[in-house]
Structures are given as structure tokens and as C-alpha cells.
Design an enzyme around this catalytic site. Structure first.
Site, PDB file in Angstrom:
ATOM      1  N   GLY A   1      30.639 133.948 -25.026  1.00  0.00           N
ATOM      2  CA  GLY A   1      31.374 135.203 -25.112  1.00  0.00           C
ATOM      3  C   GLY A   1      32.747 135.199 -24.863  1.00  0.00           C
ATOM      4  CG  ASN A   2      35.712 137.181 -25.890  1.00  0.00           C
ATOM      5  OD1 ASN A   2      36.241 138.332 -25.507  1.00  0.00           O
ATOM      6  ND2 ASN A   2      35.470 137.145 -27.179  1.00  0.00           N
ATOM      7  NE  ARG A   3      38.635 136.827 -18.208  1.00  0.00           N
ATOM      8  CZ  ARG A   3      39.630 136.611 -17.197  1.00  0.00           C
ATOM      9  NH1 ARG A   3      40.068 135.391 -17.119  1.00  0.00           N
ATOM     10  NH2 ARG A   3      39.908 137.306 -16.354  1.00  0.00           N
TER      11      ARG A   3
END
Ligand code: PMT
Length: 403
Positions: free
Chosen positions: A211-213
Site C-alpha cells: 500500500g502507500n501512505r
């Protein structure tokens, strides 16, 4: 950014009980600075936190808190007060007041006024993070939204009880700016705007993902601002835990390929596409059907393949909407963003610096807008304020492109 104006607007400010009630004092001052005529109504619990005399001094008007006040009723009866209001603003709104409003109760002066008034209702909640997240509160919020109430916030951040999360009252200047934006021009009336927001999750196995932030806040703020500007808005949201902005239709997705499918299905019937989502560039070549096991002390090699570029695909549609990309960069922001603008054939790109302390997962941001032959910097500000400025530019530039 312009100073918000509420010139001549008659605002009935309802204050309910909670520690954030003290911020309503500053709010009265800010509302009056913006030109509003303010009358304050306190619930019984609010009067335990701040005295009516304080609000009377700040608003320059008598303050009411009970239904059974003969002298107040003689000068301006509660139905007259409900009729007087051009806008009803509740700040802070406690979980209890929101529940009473959702159920149409008229068990104190403020709830009675809300029921008796036909003025637009804006609600700025303030409560403990778990009370805000509770299914009962969220159901009450959804009911009030369906009836047309606008929710301003809550903000995300530290709380009085050493907890953190959504539930904080927006700052008074933000409430005034949002109220002013609600009254403002509607340059996107009659237009359809599609927004993507949040991260994508690319599954590795049934329990792990890449995923990412991205928290989704920037994209949700753009969707909200576009709706406030009069557009019919569809929001394609990656996996985030944010409430849907008022009046926005939402499609939830998880992976980049699901986001692509949802965006491409919607894009042809929209006038504008804003791609604020942080789409994963890569996904595992294959998703393991069972949880991957640690073998010996060895590592794990993961083969990745590229995801489709959704933004570039929308820009290549034969009947394309006005296409706005974002660029998330850690360095060389302007050069890299302009290269993306040209390579993906966009109408506009909003570039932001991202990292551990900027861009992602916070309420503020700064944007550099680039378009063929032009640029404009939008200085560090709350994402909602930035989104309103961005939407105003999109309205201008898309109207020019159509002309
Ligand atoms: O969600 P927040 O916590 O509020 O953070 C906001 C944000 C930093 C995520 C947001 O402001 C932002 O920058 N969004 C774009 C993030 C991104 O993916 O940037 P990029 O430079 O990698 O991609 C350029 C553009 O192509 C973006 O519009 C992106 O949506 C789009 N893209 C990228 C890859 C891909 N496979 N498909 C795409 O459509």
C-alpha cells in the site's frame, strides 16, 4: 487566499456542551469579522462550560438558552428567532445534540429552533474519537446529511483525553471559511466531476498487501469542494476510513485495477476528472492463495508487474473530460510534474512534495499548479481550503477550454 465574507448574513449559532465550547467564543468574533449578524443559543450543558454573559459580550446580542424564559420570549419569541436565521450553525455539536437533531426532538431551545427553522443547517461536530466513530453517531450523521445538513469537520488530531483521531472541532477560521464557501459562487453548477482519492492496496496473499501512505484527505477535500461549487460529484475511493462528503456519490475500490475499472466506467459521462489517488504503480505478479510462510531464515522474492496508468488512459479517451492529475514528488517537484503533465497529456497538474512530514496523512498541504504555458503556487494551507482554490482554477480553466 481571500478573506471569507459573510456580509449581512444572519447566523444563529447553536453551542452545545463539551470542552470545545470555549472555541465558540473565538468563532463568534470570526463570524462578526466576516460581516455576519450573530445570535447565540446555548444548550444547558454548554452554559456549564462558558457563561451566556461571555457570548452576550462577544455577539453584542442577548443570548438564549431556555425555552421558558418569559422576558426573552417577549422581545423575540423562539419561532421568530428561527425565522430570523438565514443560516443555522451548530459549533460545537455534541454526539447527544446530533442524535437529538437526527430524531427530530424538540426537548430544548436549540433543538426546537433547528426543527422550526427552514434555514440551511451546518454542523461542526466535536467529541471523543470513539463516540464519533460509533455506528449510532455515524447513522445519525448520515440521516442529517440526507436531510441536507452540511457537516464541517470534524478535524483529525490530538484530543483532550490523550487520544487522537477524527472528532476535534475545526478551528474557528476554518468553520468561517467553509461557511463562506457554502454561500459562494457555484462555478461548476451543471457539471459532473469525477475524483479519485486514497491509496490502492495490492494483495500479496490473503493477509498482506503493498500500500502507500495516502489517507484520502486531499481527494475527499477536492470532491467536497467540487460539490460545494455546484457539481454533481462521483468519488472513487481507495481503502480509507473517511466519511463521504455531503452530496457526493461514492464508489469504494481496493486495488489499482478495480480503481481503473470504476474510473473508466464513469469518465465518459463526466466533464472533469481529478486524479488525486495515490495509485500503486506495481502489483505482485500473482496473489498467493494461502498465507506465505517463512522458510528457514531466507528472504522472499516478490515478482512485481506494472499497474495500468489510469490517468493516462482517461486522457487518451476519444471524448475525454478536462483531465487534472496530481504529482507526488520527493525532489525536483516542478520538473518532474511538468514532465508528467506533458507525457500524460493533461490539462492541469497539481504537484505536491511528499514525504514523512509533508503531503500524506495530514490536514495541510501546498500545491504547485502547472498547465501548458503556466504555473501558480498555492501556499501551505488546510487541504479543504487548497481544494477550494484548486476547484476554482479548474472551473476557470475548463470553461476556457470549452470556449
Ligand atoms: O491522501 P492524502 O494523505 O491526503 O495525500 C494526498 C496525496 C499526496 C496522495 C495527493 O495530494 C497526491 O499527490 N496524489 C497523487 C499521488 C500519485 O500517485 O502521484 P504520482 O506522481 O505517482 O502519479 C501521477 C498521477 O498519475 C496522479 O494523478 C495519479 O493519481 C495518477 N496515476 C498514477 C499511477 C497509476 N498507475 N495510475 C494513475 O492514474
Amino acid at each position: 487566499m481571500n478573506r471569507p465574507s459573510l456580509a449581512g448574513m444572519r447566523v444563529l449559532l447553536g453551542v452545545s456542551g463539551g470542552i470545545a465550547a470555549y472555541k465558540a467564543c473565538e468563532l463568534v468574533r470570526r463570524l462578526r469579522d466576516a460581516g455576519a449578524d450573530v445570535r447565540v443559543v446555548l444548550t444547558e450543558n454548554a452554559a456549564r462550560f462558558v457563561t451566556p454573559l461571555t457570548f452576550q459580550a462577544l455577539s453584542g446580542q442577548p443570548v438564549r438558552s431556555g425555552l421558558w424564559d418569559d422576558s426573552a420570549e417577549a422581545s423575540m419569541g423562539h419561532l421568530e428567532l428561527a425565522h430570523w436565521a438565514q443560516h443555522v450553525l451548530i459549533a460545537p455539536a455534541s454526539a447527544d445534540l446530533i442524535a437529538r437533531l437526527a430524531h427530530g426532538l424538540a426537548d430544548d431551545l436549540l433543538a426546537t429552533l433547528c426543527l422550526a427553522s427552514t434555514a440551511p443547517l451546518s454542523i461542526a461536530p466535536a467529541m471523543n474519537v470513539r463516540m464519533w466513530a460509533h455506528a449510532a453517531t455515524q447513522a445519525n450523521v448520515a440521516t442529517l446529511r440526507q436531510r441536507g445538513a452540511t457537516f464541517l469537520g470534524p478535524a483529525d488530531g490530538p484530543m483532550a483525553e490523550n487520544e487522537s483521531g477524527p472528532g476535534r472541532l475545526l478551528e474557528p477560521h476554518q468553520i468561517v471559511a467553509e461557511l463562506a464557501a457554502l454561500q459562494g459562487p457555484r462555478p461548476l453548477a451543471g457539471k459532473r466531476v469525477l475524483v479519485s482519492a486514497g491509496p490502492t492496496f495490492e494483495d500479496i496473499d490473503p493477509v498482506r498487501f503493498i500500500g502507500n501512505r495516502s489517507s484520502g484527505r486531499m481527494g475527499f477535500a477536492v470532491a467536497e469542494a467540487a460539490a460545494q461549487a455546484g457539481a454533481e460529484v462521483t468519488l472513487v475511493a481507495g481503502p480509507v476510513s473517511l466519511a463521504t462528503p455531503a452530496g457526493v456519490a461514492r464508489v469504494d475500490v481496493r486495488s489499482a485495477r478495480q480503481m481503473r475499472e470504476a474510473v473508466l466506467a464513469q469518465a465518459p459521462r463526466h466533464d472533469v476528472f481529478v486524479s488525486a489517488a495515490a495509485v500503486g504503480d506495481f502489483r505482485p505478479e500473482a496473489v498467493a492463495p494461502q498465507k506465505l510462510k517463512k522458510s528457514g531464515g531466507g528472504g522472499l522474492e516478490l515478482a512485481l508487474v506494472q499497474n495500468p496508468d489510469i490517468l493516462a488512459e482517461v486522457a487518451a479517451l476519444p471524448q475525454r473530460p478536462f483531465v487534472v492529475g496530481f504529482a507526488a514528488e520527493t525532489e525536483n517537484v516542478e520538473d518532474y510534474a511538468r514532465a508528467k503533465l506533458e507525457r500524460k497529456k493533461l490539462d492541469l497538474i497539481a504537484a505536491n512534495r511528499v514525504g514523512a512530514d509533508c503531503g500524506f496523512e495530514r490536514d495541510d498541504n501546498a500545491l504547485l499548479l502547472l498547465w501548458p504555458g503556466g504555473r501558480e503556487e498555492l501556499a501551505q494551507a488546510d487541504k479543504r481550503a487548497l481544494a477550494r482554490a484548486l476547484v476554482a482554477r479548474i472551473a476557470e480553466r475548463s470553461a476556457q477550454a470549452r470556449a
